[in-house]
Write a protein that holds these residues in place. Structure first.
Motif, PDB file in Angstrom:
ATOM      1  N   ALA A  68       0.833  -1.210   0.000  1.00  0.00           N
ATOM      2  CA  ALA A  68       0.000   0.000   0.000  1.00  0.00           C
ATOM      3  C   ALA A  68       0.864   1.256   0.000  1.00  0.00           C
ATOM      4  CB  ALA A  68      -0.926  -0.010   1.218  1.00  0.00           C
ATOM      5  N   LEU A  69       1.945   1.223   0.776  1.00  0.00           N
ATOM      6  CA  LEU A  69       2.857   2.368   0.840  1.00  0.00           C
ATOM      7  C   LEU A  69       3.525   2.610  -0.502  1.00  0.00           C
ATOM      8  CD1 LEU A  69       4.431   1.536   4.308  1.00  0.00           C
ATOM      9  CD2 LEU A  69       3.151   3.622   3.815  1.00  0.00           C
ATOM     10  N   LYS A  70       4.005   1.535  -1.133  1.00  0.00           N
ATOM     11  CA  LYS A  70       4.702   1.682  -2.415  1.00  0.00           C
ATOM     12  C   LYS A  70       3.749   2.171  -3.503  1.00  0.00           C
ATOM     13  CE  LYS A  70       6.628  -2.442  -2.187  1.00  0.00           C
ATOM     14  NZ  LYS A  70       7.438  -3.624  -2.542  1.00  0.00           N
ATOM     15  N   GLN A  71       2.528   1.653  -3.492  1.00  0.00           N
ATOM     16  CA  GLN A  71       1.548   2.089  -4.494  1.00  0.00           C
ATOM     17  C   GLN A  71       1.238   3.576  -4.335  1.00  0.00           C
ATOM     18  OE1 GLN A  71      -1.820  -0.564  -4.210  1.00  0.00           O
ATOM     19  NE2 GLN A  71      -0.625  -2.314  -4.941  1.00  0.00           N
ATOM     20  N   ALA A  72       1.359   4.060  -3.099  1.00  0.00           N
ATOM     21  CA  ALA A  72       1.098   5.483  -2.841  1.00  0.00           C
ATOM     22  C   ALA A  72       2.335   6.350  -3.077  1.00  0.00           C
ATOM     23  CB  ALA A  72       0.612   5.660  -1.401  1.00  0.00           C
ATOM     24  N   GLY A  73       3.436   5.717  -3.510  1.00  0.00           N
ATOM     25  CA  GLY A  73       4.623   6.480  -3.887  1.00  0.00           C
ATOM     26  C   GLY A  73       5.693   6.602  -2.814  1.00  0.00           C
ATOM     27  N   PHE A  74       5.523   5.918  -1.685  1.00  0.00           N
ATOM     28  CA  PHE A  74       6.549   5.981  -0.639  1.00  0.00           C
ATOM     29  C   PHE A  74       7.739   5.099  -1.011  1.00  0.00           C
ATOM     30  CE2 PHE A  74       2.763   7.285   1.673  1.00  0.00           C
ATOM     31  CZ  PHE A  74       3.240   8.353   2.410  1.00  0.00           C
ATOM     32  N   VAL A  75       8.938   5.561  -0.654  1.00  0.00           N
ATOM     33  CA  VAL A  75      10.154   4.768  -0.868  1.00  0.00           C
ATOM     34  C   VAL A  75      10.477   4.052   0.432  1.00  0.00           C
ATOM     35  CG1 VAL A  75      12.616   4.836  -1.436  1.00  0.00           C
ATOM     36  CG2 VAL A  75      11.012   6.405  -2.573  1.00  0.00           C
ATOM     37  N   LEU A  76      10.625   2.731   0.354  1.00  0.00           N
ATOM     38  CA  LEU A  76      10.911   1.944   1.554  1.00  0.00           C
ATOM     39  C   LEU A  76      12.412   1.697   1.702  1.00  0.00           C
ATOM     40  CD1 LEU A  76       8.050  -0.728   1.525  1.00  0.00           C
ATOM     41  CD2 LEU A  76       8.082   1.544   2.564  1.00  0.00           C
ATOM     42  N   ASN A  77      12.833   1.470   2.922  1.00  0.00           N
ATOM     43  CA  ASN A  77      14.220   1.121   3.224  1.00  0.00           C
ATOM     44  C   ASN A  77      14.448  -0.327   2.785  1.00  0.00           C
ATOM     45  OD1 ASN A  77      16.514   0.104   4.460  1.00  0.00           O
ATOM     46  ND2 ASN A  77      16.158   1.069   6.431  1.00  0.00           N
ATOM     47  N   GLY A  78      15.295  -0.502   1.760  1.00  0.00           N
ATOM     48  CA  GLY A  78      15.543  -1.842   1.236  1.00  0.00           C
ATOM     49  C   GLY A  78      16.769  -2.519   1.817  1.00  0.00           C
ATOM     50  N   SER A  79      17.445  -1.870   2.774  1.00  0.00           N
ATOM     51  CA  SER A  79      18.666  -2.444   3.358  1.00  0.00           C
ATOM     52  C   SER A  79      18.325  -3.730   4.104  1.00  0.00           C
ATOM     53  CB  SER A  79      19.305  -1.434   4.311  1.00  0.00           C
ATOM     54  OG  SER A  79      20.477  -1.964   4.869  1.00  0.00           O
ATOM     55  N   GLY A  80      18.923  -4.839   3.677  1.00  0.00           N
ATOM     56  CA  GLY A  80      18.612  -6.126   4.304  1.00  0.00           C
ATOM     57  C   GLY A  80      17.243  -6.652   3.915  1.00  0.00           C
ATOM     58  N   GLY A  81      16.701  -6.124   2.790  1.00  0.00           N
ATOM     59  CA  GLY A  81      15.355  -6.499   2.358  1.00  0.00           C
ATOM     60  C   GLY A  81      14.327  -5.530   2.917  1.00  0.00           C
ATOM     61  N   GLU A  82      13.187  -5.421   2.235  1.00  0.00           N
ATOM     62  CA  GLU A  82      12.168  -4.476   2.704  1.00  0.00           C
ATOM     63  C   GLU A  82      11.622  -4.876   4.065  1.00  0.00           C
ATOM     64  OE1 GLU A  82       9.152  -3.948  -0.234  1.00  0.00           O
ATOM     65  OE2 GLU A  82      10.457  -2.732  -1.529  1.00  0.00           O
ATOM     66  N   ILE A  83      11.530  -6.202   4.299  1.00  0.00           N
ATOM     67  CA  ILE A  83      11.084  -6.683   5.614  1.00  0.00           C
ATOM     68  C   ILE A  83      12.291  -7.212   6.371  1.00  0.00           C
ATOM     69  CG2 ILE A  83       9.714  -8.420   6.832  1.00  0.00           C
ATOM     70  CD1 ILE A  83       7.588  -8.139   4.698  1.00  0.00           C
ATOM     71  N   LYS A  84      12.547  -6.620   7.532  1.00  0.00           N
ATOM     72  CA  LYS A  84      13.635  -7.079   8.392  1.00  0.00           C
ATOM     73  C   LYS A  84      13.026  -7.983   9.461  1.00  0.00           C
ATOM     74  CE  LYS A  84      14.869  -2.703   6.929  1.00  0.00           C
ATOM     75  NZ  LYS A  84      14.925  -2.941   5.483  1.00  0.00           N
ATOM     76  N   GLY A  85      13.680  -9.102   9.743  1.00  0.00           N
ATOM     77  CA  GLY A  85      13.138 -10.032  10.733  1.00  0.00           C
ATOM     78  C   GLY A  85      12.220 -11.043  10.086  1.00  0.00           C
ATOM     79  N   SER A  86      11.567 -11.850  10.929  1.00  0.00           N
ATOM     80  CA  SER A  86      10.735 -12.958  10.443  1.00  0.00           C
ATOM     81  C   SER A  86       9.870 -13.461  11.586  1.00  0.00           C
ATOM     82  CB  SER A  86      11.646 -14.103   9.972  1.00  0.00           C
ATOM     83  OG  SER A  86      12.361 -14.624  11.098  1.00  0.00           O
ATOM     84  N   PRO A  87       8.863 -14.296  11.270  1.00  0.00           N
ATOM     85  CA  PRO A  87       8.082 -14.898  12.358  1.00  0.00           C
ATOM     86  C   PRO A  87       8.958 -15.697  13.333  1.00  0.00           C
ATOM     87  CG  PRO A  87       6.965 -15.212  10.251  1.00  0.00           C
ATOM     88  CD  PRO A  87       8.320 -14.626   9.943  1.00  0.00           C
ATOM     89  N   GLU A  88      10.069 -16.246  12.818  1.00  0.00           N
ATOM     90  CA  GLU A  88      10.952 -17.062  13.671  1.00  0.00           C
ATOM     91  C   GLU A  88      11.579 -16.236  14.793  1.00  0.00           C
ATOM     92  OE1 GLU A  88       9.828 -19.083  10.359  1.00  0.00           O
ATOM     93  OE2 GLU A  88      11.039 -17.248  10.231  1.00  0.00           O
ATOM     94  N   VAL A  89      11.889 -14.959  14.513  1.00  0.00           N
ATOM     95  CA  VAL A  89      12.468 -14.099  15.560  1.00  0.00           C
ATOM     96  C   VAL A  89      11.376 -13.254  16.237  1.00  0.00           C
ATOM     97  CG1 VAL A  89      14.779 -14.068  14.549  1.00  0.00           C
ATOM     98  CG2 VAL A  89      13.137 -12.260  13.920  1.00  0.00           C
ATOM     99  N   LEU A  90      10.113 -13.540  15.862  1.00  0.00           N
ATOM    100  CA  LEU A  90       8.914 -12.976  16.516  1.00  0.00           C
ATOM    101  C   LEU A  90       8.668 -11.495  16.220  1.00  0.00           C
ATOM    102  CD1 LEU A  90       9.204 -14.738  20.019  1.00  0.00           C
ATOM    103  CD2 LEU A  90       7.998 -15.530  17.970  1.00  0.00           C
ATOM    104  N   LEU A  91       9.421 -10.947  15.255  1.00  0.00           N
ATOM    105  CA  LEU A  91       9.231  -9.531  14.922  1.00  0.00           C
ATOM    106  C   LEU A  91       9.596  -9.290  13.467  1.00  0.00           C
ATOM    107  CD1 LEU A  91       8.759  -6.527  15.761  1.00  0.00           C
ATOM    108  CD2 LEU A  91      11.159  -6.439  16.437  1.00  0.00           C
ATOM    109  N   GLU A  92       8.675  -8.622  12.745  1.00  0.00           N
ATOM    110  CA  GLU A  92       8.963  -8.150  11.394  1.00  0.00           C
ATOM    111  C   GLU A  92       8.861  -6.628  11.405  1.00  0.00           C
ATOM    112  OE1 GLU A  92       7.317 -11.794   8.576  1.00  0.00           O
ATOM    113  OE2 GLU A  92       6.060 -10.018   8.872  1.00  0.00           O
ATOM    114  N   GLN A  93       9.787  -5.976  10.697  1.00  0.00           N
ATOM    115  CA  GLN A  93       9.807  -4.517  10.651  1.00  0.00           C
ATOM    116  C   GLN A  93      10.097  -4.034   9.239  1.00  0.00           C
ATOM    117  OE1 GLN A  93      12.833  -4.944  13.961  1.00  0.00           O
ATOM    118  NE2 GLN A  93      12.196  -2.842  14.361  1.00  0.00           N
TER     119      GLN A  93
END
Length: 267
Positions: A184-209
């Protein structure tokens, strides 16, 4: 020191949206007119006694916050702590400090010179953690700091204020996953932080950011007004621990990449 948590966060928010014009657009996009629950805010400082992590933390511990986690960022030469309030609906607070003595003599001298200009009494005033810069700074000094530490340059430029607020995806209507928020953010024109991938973390570490890249605003230095990265907006999705309660801590490897949301060369 504030005596009312809600008043403190309201003041931090008002300062933050002055530095982060896109924040209101994010709210409109994700909140659909409803209040947005803030997962945490982050503050930055130097490990110099007058303004160190503990000095900032007192503004929260005096309101019942307790320290809950310690973090190290060797590459960026930072340490951090996070604090939680007994009322879990209150935002968590993540405070980091730069280990100034691990940098060049030139950077150390510059930072010591800036902090020498801070009135010690100001550090306990109600507004200290959203009071901005307490020193004069020219654009060349900012650029010199930037060559050694993006973090040092950011604190020198912006002083004391929230570096970011964080939308709690767990409390956000209409979005089940962090991917859907990012889309939704990208479609609205926002630039995301891609360092280490757009999503940092995972369900395994109990936190996605994830996070937007910082807004760029014209900041006044003593010699010029320069457009530089200011603050950004973060998004966090927490997963339940074995006991069924949501994980409340932070993941250092992910936070390390989130710090890069204010990087000049990535924006």
């Amino acid at each position: 020191m504030h005596t009312d948590i809600n008043a403190l966060f309201a003041a931090l928010w008002q300062d933050y949206i002055q530095m982060t014009p896109s924040a209101a657009k994010v709210h409109a996009l994700l909140g659909h007119g409803k209040p947005i629950i803030n997962d945490h805010i982050a503050l930055r400082t130097f490990n110099i006694a007058k303004v160190n992590l503990d000095v900032l933390a007192k503004h929260f511990t005096s309101l019942g916050y307790v320290p809950c986690g310690d973090y190290e960022f060797e590459q960026k030469k930072l340490i951090a702590k996070h604090f939680e309030h007994p009322d879990s609906t209150q935002p968590k607070v993540f405070i980091s400090e730069l280990l100034v003595e691990e940098f060049s003599p030139a950077l150390q001298e510059t930072i010591q010179g800036l902090i020498a200009q801070v009135d010690a009494a100001a550090t306990t005033a109600d507004n200290f953690i959203y009071s901005g810069r307490h020193w004069s700074l020219d654009s060349k000094t900012y650029q010199d700091l930037l060559t050694e530490s993006e973090y040092a340059a950011w604190v020198a430029a912006f002083g004391y204020r929230a570096n970011h607020f964080t939308v709690s995806i767990n409390h956000l209507d209409g979005f089940e996953t962090l991917e859907s928020v990012n889309d939704a953010l990208k479609q609205a024109g926002f630039v995301l932080n891609g360092s280490g991938g757009e999503i940092k973390g995972s369900p395994e570490v109990l936190l996605e950011q994830s996070s937007t890249m910082a807004d760029k605003i014209g900041l006044e230095f003593t010699d010029a007004t320069v457009e530089i990265p200011s603050c950004f907006y973060e998004f966090a999705l927490r997963y339940p621990m074995a006991n069924g309660e949501l994980y409340t801590g932070f993941v250092a490897a992910s936070a390390d990449k989130i710090f890069e949301s204010t990087n000049v060369n990535k924006a």
